[in-house]
Enzyme design. Structure first.
Site, PDB file in Angstrom:
ATOM      1  N   TYR A  37       0.825  -1.205   0.000  1.00 19.93           N
ATOM      2  CA  TYR A  37       0.000   0.000   0.000  1.00 19.93           C
ATOM      3  C   TYR A  37       0.857   1.253   0.000  1.00 19.93           C
ATOM      4  CZ  TYR A  37       0.805   0.871   5.020  1.00 19.93           C
ATOM      5  OH  TYR A  37       1.372   1.155   6.239  1.00 19.93           O
ATOM      6  N   GLU A  74      11.938   2.059  14.293  1.00 18.53           N
ATOM      7  CA  GLU A  74      11.098   3.175  13.826  1.00 18.53           C
ATOM      8  C   GLU A  74       9.838   3.205  14.670  1.00 18.53           C
ATOM      9  OE1 GLU A  74       9.907   2.307   9.719  1.00 18.53           O
ATOM     10  OE2 GLU A  74       9.835   0.176  10.218  1.00 18.53           O
ATOM     11  N   LYS A 113       6.441  -2.104   1.809  1.00 16.09           N
ATOM     12  CA  LYS A 113       5.280  -1.522   2.508  1.00 16.09           C
ATOM     13  C   LYS A 113       4.070  -2.450   2.365  1.00 16.09           C
ATOM     14  CE  LYS A 113       3.098   3.037   3.118  1.00 16.09           C
ATOM     15  NZ  LYS A 113       3.221   3.189   4.562  1.00 16.09           N
ATOM     16  N   LEU A 131      11.024   0.999   7.116  1.00 14.56           N
ATOM     17  CA  LEU A 131      10.441   1.501   5.877  1.00 14.56           C
ATOM     18  C   LEU A 131      11.225   2.740   5.429  1.00 14.56           C
ATOM     19  CD1 LEU A 131       8.031   1.002   3.920  1.00 14.56           C
ATOM     20  CD2 LEU A 131       6.957   2.960   5.032  1.00 14.56           C
TER      21      LEU A 131
HETATM   22  N1  PLP Z   1       7.687   3.552   8.982  1.00 12.11           N
HETATM   23  C1  PLP Z   1       6.553   2.841   8.986  1.00 12.11           C
HETATM   24  C2  PLP Z   1       6.533   1.509   9.662  1.00 12.11           C
HETATM   25  C3  PLP Z   1       5.392   3.331   8.364  1.00 12.11           C
HETATM   26  O1  PLP Z   1       4.257   2.605   8.371  1.00 12.11           O
HETATM   27  C4  PLP Z   1       5.439   4.610   7.751  1.00 12.11           C
HETATM   28  C5  PLP Z   1       4.271   5.159   7.087  1.00 12.11           C
HETATM   29  O2  PLP Z   1       3.216   4.558   7.015  1.00 12.11           O
HETATM   30  C6  PLP Z   1       6.647   5.329   7.786  1.00 12.11           C
HETATM   31  C7  PLP Z   1       7.752   4.767   8.403  1.00 12.11           C
HETATM   32  C8  PLP Z   1       6.762   6.691   7.164  1.00 12.11           C
HETATM   33  O3  PLP Z   1       6.808   6.596   5.759  1.00 12.11           O
HETATM   34  P1  PLP Z   1       6.288   7.775   4.835  1.00 12.11           P
HETATM   35  O4  PLP Z   1       7.060   8.990   5.228  1.00 12.11           O
HETATM   36  O5  PLP Z   1       6.590   7.330   3.464  1.00 12.11           O
HETATM   37  O6  PLP Z   1       4.822   7.918   5.122  1.00 12.11           O
END
Ligand code: PLP
Length: 286
Positions: free
Chosen positions: A33, A182, A150, A206
């Site tokens: 997603y 994270e 993701k 991520l």
């Molecule tokens: N880390 C995780 C586990 C996430 O689910 C997300 C966003 O959903 C992020 C980091 C941040 O990613 P982004 O800046 O692309 O939204």
């Protein structure tokens, strides 16, 4: 207002949209997603999200459902139809369904399922939560080993949010082998002596689209950035901390495991980065 959503080529009222009960996204979380934010009716960093989606699909040997240009058109059409000024566009691609349940992937002829919907969030940018700052707990990271993809395997992050809620806090940071990976749905940072510290990219986290933009903007603003592993204790003794994500931008953190950071209000670097990020995002939105 009934939302209009998108399912496999069709724009439909949300009440009429359907996906098979045999869809592998439903049965196996065999799905990826993206969430793209919308400010002033325009998409923030659409290209970054499209590139990460293509990578997630490719890492899982999943077919690309359509081109980036077509995806952009669907995003824009949903924003238009649902009159979104501030909000989010959620996109999910699954490996589809061949009409039964099997661990083996279906043949190439089975088309992926593509679903998109919008979430209207007035006040997304001028969020009172960002003025207050978030209170965080730390919990063990027991997710699978490919967090750079993701996927929709969000049960543990969801449980983490519930653990935070039960502790009277806003969110949780995940810790593996003594180091913060994270947040449940964001990337994590602390600031000490003016230096911003965050975990380097790997399969453990991520690769946040917001992370990339914020680190670039921090460097352009002559802020010092260090990408390295860090412990919860280091973050607890920091001057300030924050998280980044497409849906919350830069979110200051004011407490970790009951320990107040600084004076317990959002720190100057997090506040400045939020401001710069929102300004720059609005300028480059499409
Ligand atoms: N880390 C995780 C586990 C996430 O689910 C997300 C966003 O959903 C992020 C980091 C941040 O990613 P982004 O800046 O692309 O939204």
């Amino acid at each position: 207002m009934t939302r209009t959503v998108y399912v496999n080529g069709e724009y439909l009222p949300e009440t009429e949209a359907k996906v098979s009960i045999f869809d592998r996204g439903f049965l196996m979380a065999d799905a990826v997603y993206e969430v793209t934010s919308v400010l002033d009716g325009k998409l923030i960093d659409f290209h970054g999200h499209a590139v990460r989606l293509a990578r997630s699909l490719s890492e899982l040997d999943m077919q690309q459902p359509c081109s980036e240009t077509e995806l952009l058109e669907v995003h824009r059409e949903l924003v238009r139809l649902n009159e979104i000024d501030e909000g989010l566009v959620y996109l999910q691609v699954t490996r589809g369904s061949d009409g039964d349940r099997d661990f083996v992937f279906p043949s190439e002829e089975v088309k992926p399922t593509l679903v998109l919907f919008t979430q209207n969030k007035p006040g997304l940018a001028d969020n009172p939560a960002a003025r207050k700052g978030a209170r965080i707990i730390s919990i063990e990271d027991v997710r699978w080993g490919r967090r750079d993809i993701k996927t929709t395997q969000l049960l543990y992050p969801s449980m983490g949010k519930m653990m935070a809620k039960a502790a009277g806090c806003d969110d949780a940071w995940l810790v593996e082998d003594g180091h913060v990976t994270e947040g449940t749905s964001n990337n994590a940072y602390f600031v000490k002596g003016g230096k911003i510290v965050t975990r380097p990219l790997s399969k453990d986290i991520l690769h946040g689209i917001t992370r990339k933009a914020v680190l670039r903007l921090a460097q352009e603003a002559q802020m010092e950035v260090e990408e390295r592993l860090f412990t919860v204790d280091e973050a607890k003794s920091a001057d300030e901390a924050f998280t980044t994500s497409a849906s919350a931008f830069v979110m200051p953190v004011v407490e970790i495991d009951g320990v107040q950071l600084g004076d317990g209000t959002p720190g100057p670097i997090a506040r400045r980065l939020r401001e710069i990020y929102l300004d720059e995002s609005r300028k480059s939105a499409i």
